[in-house]
Design a protein around this motif. Sequence first.
Motif, mmCIF file in Angstrom:
data_model
loop_
_atom_site.group_PDB
_atom_site.id
_atom_site.type_symbol
_atom_site.label_atom_id
_atom_site.label_comp_id
_atom_site.label_asym_id
_atom_site.label_seq_id
_atom_site.Cartn_x
_atom_site.Cartn_y
_atom_site.Cartn_z
ATOM 1 N N VAL A 65 0.854 -1.186 0.000
ATOM 2 C CA VAL A 65 0.000 0.000 0.000
ATOM 3 C C VAL A 65 0.889 1.234 0.000
ATOM 4 C CG1 VAL A 65 -1.852 1.211 1.200
ATOM 5 C CG2 VAL A 65 -1.704 -1.287 1.324
ATOM 6 N N CYS A 66 0.713 2.086 -0.997
ATOM 7 C CA CYS A 66 1.533 3.299 -1.083
ATOM 8 C C CYS A 66 0.631 4.461 -1.453
ATOM 9 C CB CYS A 66 2.659 3.111 -2.103
ATOM 10 S SG CYS A 66 3.890 4.430 -1.996
ATOM 11 N N LEU A 67 -0.063 4.979 -0.436
ATOM 12 C CA LEU A 67 -1.019 6.062 -0.635
ATOM 13 C C LEU A 67 -0.512 7.329 0.042
ATOM 14 C CD1 LEU A 67 -4.128 3.822 -0.028
ATOM 15 C CD2 LEU A 67 -3.503 4.901 -2.211
ATOM 16 N N ARG A 68 -1.236 8.411 -0.147
ATOM 17 C CA ARG A 68 -0.731 9.725 0.277
ATOM 18 C C ARG A 68 -0.361 9.757 1.754
ATOM 19 N NH1 ARG A 68 -5.116 13.852 -0.271
ATOM 20 N NH2 ARG A 68 -5.537 13.157 1.841
ATOM 21 N N GLY A 108 -5.112 -14.784 5.019
ATOM 22 C CA GLY A 108 -3.991 -15.386 4.297
ATOM 23 C C GLY A 108 -3.135 -14.369 3.556
ATOM 24 N N ARG A 109 -3.368 -13.084 3.802
ATOM 25 C CA ARG A 109 -2.609 -12.053 3.073
ATOM 26 C C ARG A 109 -1.875 -11.152 4.051
ATOM 27 N NH1 ARG A 109 -7.364 -12.935 0.170
ATOM 28 N NH2 ARG A 109 -6.662 -13.811 -1.803
ATOM 29 N N THR A 110 -0.810 -10.571 3.567
ATOM 30 C CA THR A 110 -0.073 -9.590 4.367
ATOM 31 C C THR A 110 -0.214 -8.230 3.707
ATOM 32 O OG1 THR A 110 1.555 -11.198 5.127
ATOM 33 C CG2 THR A 110 2.217 -8.889 5.182
ATOM 34 N N VAL A 111 -0.528 -7.238 4.524
ATOM 35 C CA VAL A 111 -0.571 -5.859 4.036
ATOM 36 C C VAL A 111 0.724 -5.175 4.469
ATOM 37 C CG1 VAL A 111 -1.709 -3.617 4.273
ATOM 38 C CG2 VAL A 111 -3.086 -5.704 4.040
ATOM 39 N N LEU A 112 1.436 -4.664 3.484
ATOM 40 C CA LEU A 112 2.668 -3.911 3.738
ATOM 41 C C LEU A 112 2.391 -2.448 3.418
ATOM 42 C CD1 LEU A 112 5.681 -3.399 4.135
ATOM 43 C CD2 LEU A 112 6.037 -4.150 1.771
ATOM 44 N N ASN A 113 2.388 -1.616 4.450
ATOM 45 C CA ASN A 113 2.062 -0.202 4.253
ATOM 46 C C ASN A 113 3.347 0.608 4.138
ATOM 47 O OD1 ASN A 113 0.931 2.304 4.195
ATOM 48 N ND2 ASN A 113 0.203 2.289 6.312
ATOM 49 N N LEU A 114 3.610 1.125 2.936
ATOM 50 C CA LEU A 114 4.820 1.922 2.706
ATOM 51 C C LEU A 114 4.495 3.411 2.575
ATOM 52 C CD1 LEU A 114 6.822 -0.369 0.235
ATOM 53 C CD2 LEU A 114 7.101 -0.099 2.703
ATOM 54 N N SER A 115 3.321 3.810 3.053
ATOM 55 C CA SER A 115 2.952 5.232 3.013
ATOM 56 C C SER A 115 3.609 5.948 4.187
ATOM 57 C CB SER A 115 1.432 5.379 3.119
ATOM 58 O OG SER A 115 0.792 4.425 2.292
ATOM 59 N N GLY A 146 -7.741 -7.860 12.391
ATOM 60 C CA GLY A 146 -7.235 -9.185 12.022
ATOM 61 C C GLY A 146 -6.343 -9.170 10.790
ATOM 62 N N ILE A 147 -5.848 -7.998 10.412
ATOM 63 C CA ILE A 147 -4.997 -7.904 9.216
ATOM 64 C C ILE A 147 -3.550 -8.217 9.602
ATOM 65 C CG2 ILE A 147 -4.128 -6.352 7.404
ATOM 66 C CD1 ILE A 147 -6.726 -4.698 7.737
ATOM 67 N N THR A 148 -2.926 -9.127 8.870
ATOM 68 C CA THR A 148 -1.487 -9.374 9.044
ATOM 69 C C THR A 148 -0.779 -8.194 8.390
ATOM 70 O OG1 THR A 148 -1.888 -11.734 8.922
ATOM 71 C CG2 THR A 148 0.387 -11.011 8.609
ATOM 72 N N TYR A 149 0.006 -7.482 9.203
ATOM 73 C CA TYR A 149 0.406 -6.133 8.795
ATOM 74 C C TYR A 149 1.868 -5.868 9.097
ATOM 75 C CZ TYR A 149 0.157 -0.972 8.821
ATOM 76 O OH TYR A 149 0.349 0.372 8.589
ATOM 77 N N LEU A 150 2.497 -5.160 8.182
ATOM 78 C CA LEU A 150 3.887 -4.719 8.373
ATOM 79 C C LEU A 150 3.973 -3.294 7.842
ATOM 80 C CD1 LEU A 150 6.761 -5.866 9.176
ATOM 81 C CD2 LEU A 150 7.103 -6.268 6.716
ATOM 82 N N THR A 151 4.812 -2.500 8.470
ATOM 83 C CA THR A 151 4.917 -1.128 8.003
ATOM 84 C C THR A 151 6.357 -0.814 7.607
ATOM 85 O OG1 THR A 151 4.310 1.142 8.514
ATOM 86 C CG2 THR A 151 5.262 -0.108 10.284
ATOM 87 N N GLY A 152 6.505 0.153 6.713
ATOM 88 C CA GLY A 152 7.845 0.474 6.238
ATOM 89 C C GLY A 152 7.964 1.927 5.841
ATOM 90 N N ALA A 153 9.194 2.358 5.681
ATOM 91 C CA ALA A 153 9.470 3.737 5.250
ATOM 92 C C ALA A 153 10.488 3.673 4.115
ATOM 93 C CB ALA A 153 10.013 4.549 6.411
ATOM 94 N N ILE A 154 10.118 4.290 3.017
ATOM 95 C CA ILE A 154 10.975 4.268 1.814
ATOM 96 C C ILE A 154 11.975 5.415 1.925
ATOM 97 C CG2 ILE A 154 10.985 4.510 -0.698
ATOM 98 C CD1 ILE A 154 8.016 3.529 -0.606
#
Length: 296
Positions: A68-71, A90-97, A115-123
């Motif tokens: 996910v790469c939103l504003r 069964g899915r992973t959400v990777l938030n790079l916003s 219940g979302i399998t979630y990881l966050t990141g910074a570009i």
Amino acid sequence: MTQSQRASVAVLGLGPMGAALARACLDADVSTTVWNRSLARADDMVGHGATAASQAQAAIESADLVVVCLRDHTVVREVLGGIEAAAYTGRTVLNLSSSTPHEARRTAKWATERGITYLTGAIMVPTPLIGDPSALILYSGDRTVFERHVGRLRILAGTADHLGEDPGLAALYDVGMLEIFFAGMTSFLHAAAMVTAQGVDAATFLPYARQIAALLPDTFLSLARDVDGGSYSGDEDRLAMELTALEHIAHTSDEVGLDSALPRLMRDLAGRAVDAGHGDDGFSRLVETLRQGQHR
Ligand SMILES: NC(=O)c1ccc[n+]([C@@H]2O[C@H](COP(=O)([O-])OP(=O)(O)OC[C@H]3O[C@@H](n4cnc5c(N)ncnc54)[C@H](OP(=O)(O)O)[C@@H]3O)[C@@H](O)[C@H]2O)c1
């Protein structure tokens, strides 16, 4: 879930960065489905080999890794909140916003509660470097989730560093690194305005700017040692001496009619520490002045 779904990536958000992330996946022959609020951008990606989804949910259901790469995170929660909960199984959400650390923790909590399998990141690189071995993306949150996907994360950026379980850490390092970058660029522009005001081209000044900038990595090393050690020895540099140098910068800026807010800010900070009796300490003492909070 089929085998092809397992190897697939969905990219939600096709601004300049989301499009770069999608292209990196496609360049690595990863089956990629894209979604964007303005559908024309998704259609553009079809020419690069992507599958366009007209609904975010359809994109999510096409892949096991959803990038996910939103504003901002408000938009992220708005878009992800509109999806049926079952779609996340069964899915992973990777938030790079991008966000602040506080906002990153809030979105991670929000996702976990759903219940979302979630990881966050910074570009940490501009769009042309996405997919490059030299590129850096910082991650934080559940380490097992990171390790499950790290192979594919290196498609996006050669260096994928997991900073810790606290989901705010990637954003924290992001704002810290960006502060250094923006302060450096702003101070270069102010110095360039000072020299050009007195007839020196920025290009002529440039080698000397680079020479002083090259001192910074070692300077950071000793500053970090002092910050962590809580001692601010003035054996090598005295704050009172440095205040004089900062006065010279502010005066020169005033004399040539520039906006002097930046040199004044630095001068006033050092001046407060000297006034408080710390003139014989080193420059690192200023961390304590900064910790006192906003000056009124
Ligand atoms: N560009 C860079 O160099 C860079 C570097 C590091 C980090 N980042 C981070 O990456 C993220 C994306 O940046 P970006 O450069 O791609 O462009 P951006 O302008 O920050 O984000 C544009 C994306 O957000 C979507 N969007 C905005 N408001 C929306 C809403 N209310 N509902 C649904 N979608 C919405 C846009 O959709 P529409 O196309 O429909 O408007 C588009 O997909 C940001 O958090 C940014 O800080 C960017």
